[in-house]
Design a protein around this motif. Structure first.
Motif, PDB file in Angstrom:
ATOM      1  N   GLY A  45       0.798  -1.226   0.000  1.00 42.16           N
ATOM      2  CA  GLY A  45       0.000   0.000   0.000  1.00 42.16           C
ATOM      3  C   GLY A  45       0.826   1.270   0.000  1.00 42.16           C
ATOM      4  O   GLY A  45       0.290   2.371  -0.188  1.00 42.16           O
ATOM      5  N   TRP A  46       2.140   1.157   0.251  1.00 37.50           N
ATOM      6  CA  TRP A  46       3.006   2.340   0.237  1.00 37.50           C
ATOM      7  C   TRP A  46       3.301   2.834  -1.176  1.00 37.50           C
ATOM      8  O   TRP A  46       3.772   3.960  -1.346  1.00 37.50           O
ATOM      9  CB  TRP A  46       4.327   2.033   0.943  1.00 37.50           C
ATOM     10  CG  TRP A  46       4.176   1.644   2.383  1.00 37.50           C
ATOM     11  CD1 TRP A  46       3.143   1.948   3.214  1.00 37.50           C
ATOM     12  CD2 TRP A  46       5.090   0.863   3.153  1.00 37.50           C
ATOM     13  NE1 TRP A  46       3.350   1.404   4.462  1.00 37.50           N
ATOM     14  CE2 TRP A  46       4.534   0.736   4.455  1.00 37.50           C
ATOM     15  CE3 TRP A  46       6.316   0.261   2.896  1.00 37.50           C
ATOM     16  CZ2 TRP A  46       5.176   0.026   5.473  1.00 37.50           C
ATOM     17  CZ3 TRP A  46       6.957  -0.440   3.897  1.00 37.50           C
ATOM     18  CH2 TRP A  46       6.391  -0.557   5.175  1.00 37.50           C
ATOM     19  N   TRP A  47       3.041   1.986  -2.159  1.00 39.33           N
ATOM     20  CA  TRP A  47       3.359   2.374  -3.537  1.00 39.33           C
ATOM     21  C   TRP A  47       2.324   3.371  -4.040  1.00 39.33           C
ATOM     22  O   TRP A  47       1.116   3.141  -3.959  1.00 39.33           O
ATOM     23  CB  TRP A  47       3.402   1.148  -4.448  1.00 39.33           C
ATOM     24  CG  TRP A  47       4.641   0.318  -4.240  1.00 39.33           C
ATOM     25  CD1 TRP A  47       4.901  -0.503  -3.201  1.00 39.33           C
ATOM     26  CD2 TRP A  47       5.774   0.266  -5.092  1.00 39.33           C
ATOM     27  NE1 TRP A  47       6.142  -1.076  -3.338  1.00 39.33           N
ATOM     28  CE2 TRP A  47       6.709  -0.631  -4.496  1.00 39.33           C
ATOM     29  CE3 TRP A  47       6.117   0.870  -6.298  1.00 39.33           C
ATOM     30  CZ2 TRP A  47       7.940  -0.912  -5.078  1.00 39.33           C
ATOM     31  CZ3 TRP A  47       7.341   0.582  -6.884  1.00 39.33           C
ATOM     32  CH2 TRP A  47       8.245  -0.302  -6.270  1.00 39.33           C
ATOM     33  N   ARG A  48       2.824   4.490  -4.600  1.00 42.24           N
ATOM     34  CA  ARG A  48       1.962   5.543  -5.130  1.00 42.24           C
ATOM     35  C   ARG A  48       2.106   5.667  -6.649  1.00 42.24           C
ATOM     36  O   ARG A  48       1.615   6.604  -7.262  1.00 42.24           O
ATOM     37  CB  ARG A  48       2.342   6.886  -4.482  1.00 42.24           C
ATOM     38  CG  ARG A  48       2.147   6.927  -2.978  1.00 42.24           C
ATOM     39  CD  ARG A  48       2.829   8.143  -2.332  1.00 42.24           C
ATOM     40  NE  ARG A  48       4.285   7.998  -2.309  1.00 42.24           N
ATOM     41  CZ  ARG A  48       5.129   8.729  -3.021  1.00 42.24           C
ATOM     42  NH1 ARG A  48       4.672   9.688  -3.809  1.00 42.24           N
ATOM     43  NH2 ARG A  48       6.433   8.527  -2.946  1.00 42.24           N
ATOM     44  N   GLY A  49       2.778   4.704  -7.250  1.00 44.72           N
ATOM     45  CA  GLY A  49       3.078   4.709  -8.675  1.00 44.72           C
ATOM     46  C   GLY A  49       4.406   4.029  -8.891  1.00 44.72           C
ATOM     47  O   GLY A  49       4.991   3.470  -7.954  1.00 44.72           O
ATOM     48  N   PRO A  50       4.968   4.040 -10.090  1.00 46.32           N
ATOM     49  CA  PRO A  50       6.290   3.442 -10.307  1.00 46.32           C
ATOM     50  C   PRO A  50       7.343   4.148  -9.457  1.00 46.32           C
ATOM     51  O   PRO A  50       7.247   5.346  -9.191  1.00 46.32           O
ATOM     52  CB  PRO A  50       6.543   3.685 -11.807  1.00 46.32           C
ATOM     53  CG  PRO A  50       5.191   3.919 -12.396  1.00 46.32           C
ATOM     54  CD  PRO A  50       4.386   4.587 -11.326  1.00 46.32           C
TER      55      PRO A  50
END
Length: 701
Positions: free
Chosen positions: A135-140
């Motif tokens: 869930g920490w990913w906000r995009g590449p």
């Protein structure tokens, strides 16, 4: 010395957050590029020439070096807005030919993500932790620098790590019987990344375990078609083997039954049905459970401590002295660290044990009495007073006698001399255990003897003997927790004696036992030892050594050991710098009061070590008069694993300002440890040979 608490995000567009979670304005794209490039370097120095080449790939303009310095200055103002003028930055630092970003080990989302993916955890914890981490990913990763050559390798590495996280999460769900939950994520995963054979295998297995054999076979055939048609390769052996296993309904494809969980649930239900809720047997059963819970670490250790005191109070309310004694004495959890995690609670336990001893009937079992004595010895560690010394206690000969009161001169009523009383309790417990030839009781008593072996410096050899006996005794009688304790004691002792090869062997032995018997707290101590080992070997740079200590400190988060955690990281870094003859960082001093700031300010927290650190930092900060005043006030260090280190810090401060009385005190205290390494007996940090510090003290006359 501690890093400023700023968070950084690179799992998407590059950003920074302040301590409250607000976004920090890091100015324009060049500023952001410098920040991103320094994060990619993972705390290493990036020369200015490299930054120039990375920011202007084609033809850097005249004045590019100056522009980089301007960007760095702006970043420093944004990241450390409260830094006083003309003080050295602590987050974005200048070193040698360039700059380095030195955030805390958990301050960068990509670094935390990597730790989450690679952490060795039980499957039920892996799934939950990876759910949060994904869930920490906000995009590449490094999304705004996709076309930059310097970011390409790190972007690819993190992208692969993300894919592995999805697959590892699915593996954990399959291992815990949650195959149905794994299917949707895996279905989307293979659609987006069709060349990952392991993802196809996991999806097929998840479908099979949810009763969808036909769909599982269809998935495997779809995978084969994609691989053959688009890549011209056949499926690998694991995919082919899975298809054959599904067709023959191989037994190993079915999830393993949770035998242990089933037995636990049935036994717990039977106990609840058979033993009345008010039965006294429940208290003793609870203590056995608390003992097992404590060695799991983290929340288990915290809960065990809390419930232990409640169980003792419940036993006392029943008015049965022997029951109370059994409840207190059954919590024989091995202890290696000499500073209590909760001194107030430890004092409660000691008081309860002393009260039970005072009322103990002459006909009661000697083994129970010995367990109370061992409890007093174990819990009466650094900073914990022994409460007792009443008339009934003296009549029964409990702990012997010291005049009329059993108290040291000047001690408050009811509080006895911790060192004398605790040591006497340990001696009596050991004597009874040997007389009864009771191995488990002897191991418990020896742990108390170890905890009371700090009445002076230079006793590493004695502690090595205690550890050796614990290892041999425990190995003979199958007491794995005490065998681990023995190896950890010997690890500490061999470090103090400069025998790192021997310490290596005991670290490996402790880790092997911990893995076999599920003792996660062992890794906290051996992880710190490996940081010390790296530092002491002399091959690591100061930055590398500090990074190793910070990584070790990160393992303390959630371990449930505040008595170990507080103040340890800055102390380790300070000792490393003093031993190497590097300048001491006195930036923690508050100009108004010369007191260390509180943790809530984001500054260094020296914890219980502050009185012995303070004089040295005052001297290093150019405040000799205040350093002299602090030395006059500094008490003798408590008798614990860091006693020699504290005396050496006092010695260095005394030498720095020429305080002959403090020099004499330190020399007299350290003389018995002349053949040891200061602080290394902790297995966590070192100030080098005590003999070097004694030489610096010379003879104050």
């Amino acid at each position: 010395m501690s890093a400023v608490r700023v968070g950084f995000g690179v799992l998407g567009p590059v950003t920074a957050w302040d301590g409250a979670g607000g976004v920090i304005d890091v100015k324009g794209p060049r500023h952001r590029a410098v920040l991103a490039r320094l994060i990619v370097a993972r705390r290493r120095v990036v020369p200015v020439s490299h930054l120039v080449a990375d920011l202007w790939e084609d033809d850097p303009p005249e004045g590019a070096v100056g522009a980089v310095r301007t960007f760095v200055a702006a970043l420093r103002r944004a990241l450390e807005p409260d830094r006083p003028p003309r003080t050295a930055p602590r987050l974005l630092v200048t070193e040698g030919p360039g700059y380095a970003l030195r955030p805390a080990p958990d301050a960068v989302d990509a670094w935390r993500f990597e730790q989450a993916v690679t952490a060795a955890l039980p499957p039920e914890e892996v799934a939950e932790r990876l759910e949060e981490a994904l869930g920490w990913w906000r995009g590449p990763a490094y999304a705004d620098f996709a076309d930059q050559a310097w970011a390409r390798a790190e972007r690819s590495r993190l992208a692969e790590l993300r894919l592995r996280a999805v697959e590892r999460q699915a593996e954990a769900r399959l291992a815990t019987g949650l195959a149905a939950e794994a299917v949707p994520d895996l279905d989307a995963h293979v659609a987006e990344h069709p060349w990952r054979e392991d993802a196809w295998r996991l999806l097929a297995l998840a479908l099979y375990r949810t009763g969808r054999q036909g769909d599982a076979l269809a998935v495997l055939r779809r995978a084969r078609a994609l691989l053959v048609e688009h890549l011209g390769v056949d499926p690998g052996p694991r995919l082919r083997a899975l298809e054959a296993d599904i067709l023959r309904h191989a037994p190993h494809l079915d999830p393993a039954p949770d035998t242990a969980g089933s037995v636990w649930a049935q036994a717990a239900a039977a106990y609840d049905r058979s033993v009345p809720s008010g039965a006294r047997a429940r208290l003793e059963s609870t203590m056995s459970l608390m003992r097992d819970l404590a060695v799991t670490g983290g929340a288990g250790l915290v809960a065990a401590r809390r419930h232990r005191v409640a169980a003792i109070a419940a036993a006392e309310e029943l008015g049965d002295v022997e029951l109370t004694a059994r409840v207190i004495g059954s919590y024989d959890v091995p202890a290696i660290w000499t500073r209590s995690d909760d001194p107030a609670q430890a004092a409660q336990v000691v008081a309860a044990a002393g009260g039970a001893l005072a009322a103990f009937p002459p006909t009661a079992p000697e083994a129970t009495r010995a367990r109370l004595l061992a409890t007093i010895a174990l819990e009466s560690r650094s900073g914990v007073p022994v409460v007792g010394g009443g008339a009934a206690e003296r009549r029964t000969g409990v702990l012997g006698s010291r005049g009329d009161t059993g108290r040291s001169e000047g001690a408050p009523a009811g509080v006895t001399d911790r060192g004398t009383r605790g040591a006497e309790a340990a001696r009596q417990a050991e004597e009874i255990a040997r007389r009864l030839d009771d191995p488990a009781l002897l191991a418990f008593a020896l742990n108390g003897v170890f905890m009371q072996s700090f009445h002076r410096t230079g006793l590493a050899g004695r502690r090595d003997e205690i550890g050796a006996e614990l290892v041999a005794l425990s190995a003979r009688h199958g007491m794995d927790t005490y065998e681990v304790l023995g190896h950890l004691i010997r690890l500490q002792a061999r470090c103090a004696l400069g025998d790192f090869a021997g310490a290596d062997r005991h670290a490996a032995a402790a880790e092997g036992l911990a893995e076999r018997h599920e003792r996660p707290l062992v890794g906290v101590f051996t992880g710190w030892y490996r940081a010390l080992r790296l530092d002491a070997a002399g091959h690591a740079t100061p930055d590398e050594a500090e990074t190793a200590y910070r990584d070790a400190a990160a393992r303390l988060d959630g371990a449930g050991m505040p008595g170990l955690e507080r103040g340890l990281l800055p102390l380790a870094v300070l000792c490393m710098r003093v031993r190497r003859g590097l300048p001491v960082d006195a930036s923690w001093l508050d100009d108004r009061r010369r007191r260390p700031p509180h943790r809530t300010t984001g500054e260094t927290d020296w914890g219980p070590y502050e009185p012995w650190v303070r004089p040295l930092l005052l001297a290093a900060g150019g405040h000799p008069e205040e350093a002299a005043a602090a030395l006059r006030e500094v008490p003798d260090p408590p008798g614990d694993l860091l006693m020699e280190a504290m005396w050496c810090l006092v010695a260095r401060a005394a030498v720095a300002i020429g305080d002959r009385e403090a020099m004499r005190r330190a020399r007299d205290a350290l003389a018995p440890a002349a053949g040891e390494l200061a602080g290394a007996g902790s297995g966590l940090l070192s100030l080098g040979p005590v003999s070097d510090h004694l030489a610096a003290l010379q003879d104050p006359g």
